[in-house]
Design a protein around this motif. Structure first.
Motif, PDB file in Angstrom:
ATOM      1  N   SER A 164       0.815  -1.210   0.000  1.00  0.00           N
ATOM      2  CA  SER A 164       0.000   0.000   0.000  1.00  0.00           C
ATOM      3  C   SER A 164       0.852   1.264   0.000  1.00  0.00           C
ATOM      4  O   SER A 164       0.401   2.313   0.460  1.00  0.00           O
ATOM      5  CB  SER A 164      -0.932  -0.010   1.216  1.00  0.00           C
ATOM      6  N   LEU A 165       2.075   1.184  -0.482  1.00  0.00           N
ATOM      7  CA  LEU A 165       2.929   2.365  -0.581  1.00  0.00           C
ATOM      8  C   LEU A 165       2.382   3.341  -1.618  1.00  0.00           C
ATOM      9  O   LEU A 165       1.598   2.962  -2.489  1.00  0.00           O
ATOM     10  CB  LEU A 165       4.345   1.962  -0.999  1.00  0.00           C
ATOM     11  N   ALA A 166       2.828   4.576  -1.519  1.00  0.00           N
ATOM     12  CA  ALA A 166       2.484   5.565  -2.536  1.00  0.00           C
ATOM     13  C   ALA A 166       3.133   5.154  -3.857  1.00  0.00           C
ATOM     14  O   ALA A 166       4.187   4.497  -3.856  1.00  0.00           O
ATOM     15  CB  ALA A 166       2.969   6.942  -2.110  1.00  0.00           C
ATOM     16  N   PRO A 167       2.530   5.520  -4.988  1.00  0.00           N
ATOM     17  CA  PRO A 167       3.097   5.114  -6.285  1.00  0.00           C
ATOM     18  C   PRO A 167       4.553   5.542  -6.492  1.00  0.00           C
ATOM     19  O   PRO A 167       5.348   4.780  -7.034  1.00  0.00           O
ATOM     20  CB  PRO A 167       2.178   5.789  -7.305  1.00  0.00           C
ATOM     21  N   ALA A 168       4.922   6.722  -6.038  1.00  0.00           N
ATOM     22  CA  ALA A 168       6.314   7.163  -6.192  1.00  0.00           C
ATOM     23  C   ALA A 168       7.257   6.292  -5.362  1.00  0.00           C
ATOM     24  O   ALA A 168       8.352   5.939  -5.813  1.00  0.00           O
ATOM     25  CB  ALA A 168       6.449   8.627  -5.793  1.00  0.00           C
ATOM     26  N   ALA A 169       6.847   5.953  -4.164  1.00  0.00           N
ATOM     27  CA  ALA A 169       7.674   5.094  -3.311  1.00  0.00           C
ATOM     28  C   ALA A 169       7.789   3.698  -3.905  1.00  0.00           C
ATOM     29  O   ALA A 169       8.861   3.082  -3.854  1.00  0.00           O
ATOM     30  CB  ALA A 169       7.092   5.036  -1.906  1.00  0.00           C
ATOM     31  N   LYS A 170       6.683   3.187  -4.460  1.00  0.00           N
ATOM     32  CA  LYS A 170       6.729   1.877  -5.115  1.00  0.00           C
ATOM     33  C   LYS A 170       7.705   1.895  -6.281  1.00  0.00           C
ATOM     34  O   LYS A 170       8.496   0.967  -6.452  1.00  0.00           O
ATOM     35  CB  LYS A 170       5.351   1.492  -5.647  1.00  0.00           C
ATOM     36  N   ALA A 171       7.631   2.943  -7.098  1.00  0.00           N
ATOM     37  CA  ALA A 171       8.508   3.027  -8.261  1.00  0.00           C
ATOM     38  C   ALA A 171       9.967   3.070  -7.840  1.00  0.00           C
ATOM     39  O   ALA A 171      10.814   2.390  -8.431  1.00  0.00           O
ATOM     40  CB  ALA A 171       8.155   4.256  -9.097  1.00  0.00           C
ATOM     41  N   LEU A 172      10.284   3.854  -6.814  1.00  0.00           N
ATOM     42  CA  LEU A 172      11.673   3.933  -6.343  1.00  0.00           C
ATOM     43  C   LEU A 172      12.145   2.608  -5.760  1.00  0.00           C
ATOM     44  O   LEU A 172      13.268   2.168  -6.029  1.00  0.00           O
ATOM     45  CB  LEU A 172      11.804   5.045  -5.304  1.00  0.00           C
ATOM     46  N   CYS A 173      11.309   1.963  -4.981  1.00  0.00           N
ATOM     47  CA  CYS A 173      11.693   0.677  -4.387  1.00  0.00           C
ATOM     48  C   CYS A 173      11.868  -0.393  -5.455  1.00  0.00           C
ATOM     49  O   CYS A 173      12.833  -1.171  -5.415  1.00  0.00           O
ATOM     50  CB  CYS A 173      10.655   0.237  -3.369  1.00  0.00           C
ATOM     51  N   MET A 174      10.947  -0.433  -6.423  1.00  0.00           N
ATOM     52  CA  MET A 174      11.041  -1.445  -7.477  1.00  0.00           C
ATOM     53  C   MET A 174      12.254  -1.200  -8.368  1.00  0.00           C
ATOM     54  O   MET A 174      12.938  -2.146  -8.767  1.00  0.00           O
ATOM     55  CB  MET A 174       9.749  -1.467  -8.287  1.00  0.00           C
ATOM     56  N   ALA A 175      12.550   0.063  -8.661  1.00  0.00           N
ATOM     57  CA  ALA A 175      13.759   0.377  -9.433  1.00  0.00           C
ATOM     58  C   ALA A 175      15.006   0.016  -8.637  1.00  0.00           C
ATOM     59  O   ALA A 175      16.000  -0.453  -9.198  1.00  0.00           O
ATOM     60  CB  ALA A 175      13.764   1.845  -9.821  1.00  0.00           C
ATOM     61  N   GLY A 176      14.959   0.215  -7.324  1.00  0.00           N
ATOM     62  CA  GLY A 176      16.079  -0.178  -6.469  1.00  0.00           C
ATOM     63  C   GLY A 176      16.321  -1.672  -6.485  1.00  0.00           C
ATOM     64  O   GLY A 176      17.470  -2.129  -6.462  1.00  0.00           O
TER      65      GLY A 176
END
Length: 92
Positions: free
Chosen positions: A60-72
């Motif tokens: 349930s993270l914010a979309p920006a946080a999801k994108a950063l974590c997934m890119a990481g």
């Protein structure tokens, strides 16, 4: 061990990726690129990265946080792959 949800349909990775929004699906499938360039080592790391990204996509993270974590996760898989290849090439 018994299945706790026997009536729940089983989904493979590609069905789970297809059910995501486009940007999440791309980031979730991106680690599989290591399979193409890395053989068995890349395949294992790519599969682990894809599983991690699928789990992150369901949070349930914010979309920006999801994108950063997934890119990481994608970058982390590549760094680990390069480190394993460097160690193996030094040993051989």
């Amino acid at each position: 061990m018994r299945d706790l949800l026997p009536d729940a349909p089983k989904q493979d990775w590609f069905t789970q990726i297809r059910d995501l929004p486009l940007w999440q699906g791309v980031l979730a499938a991106l680690p599989f690129g290591l399979l193409v360039i890395g053989g068995a080592i890349g395949g294992v790391l790519g599969a682990l990265g894809a599983v991690a990204n699928l789990r992150l996509a369901r949070t349930s993270l914010a979309p920006a946080a999801k994108a950063l974590c997934m890119a990481g996760v994608v970058v982390g898989c590549v760094v680990v792959y390069l480190a394993v290849v460097a160690v193996l090439s030094a040993l051989l």
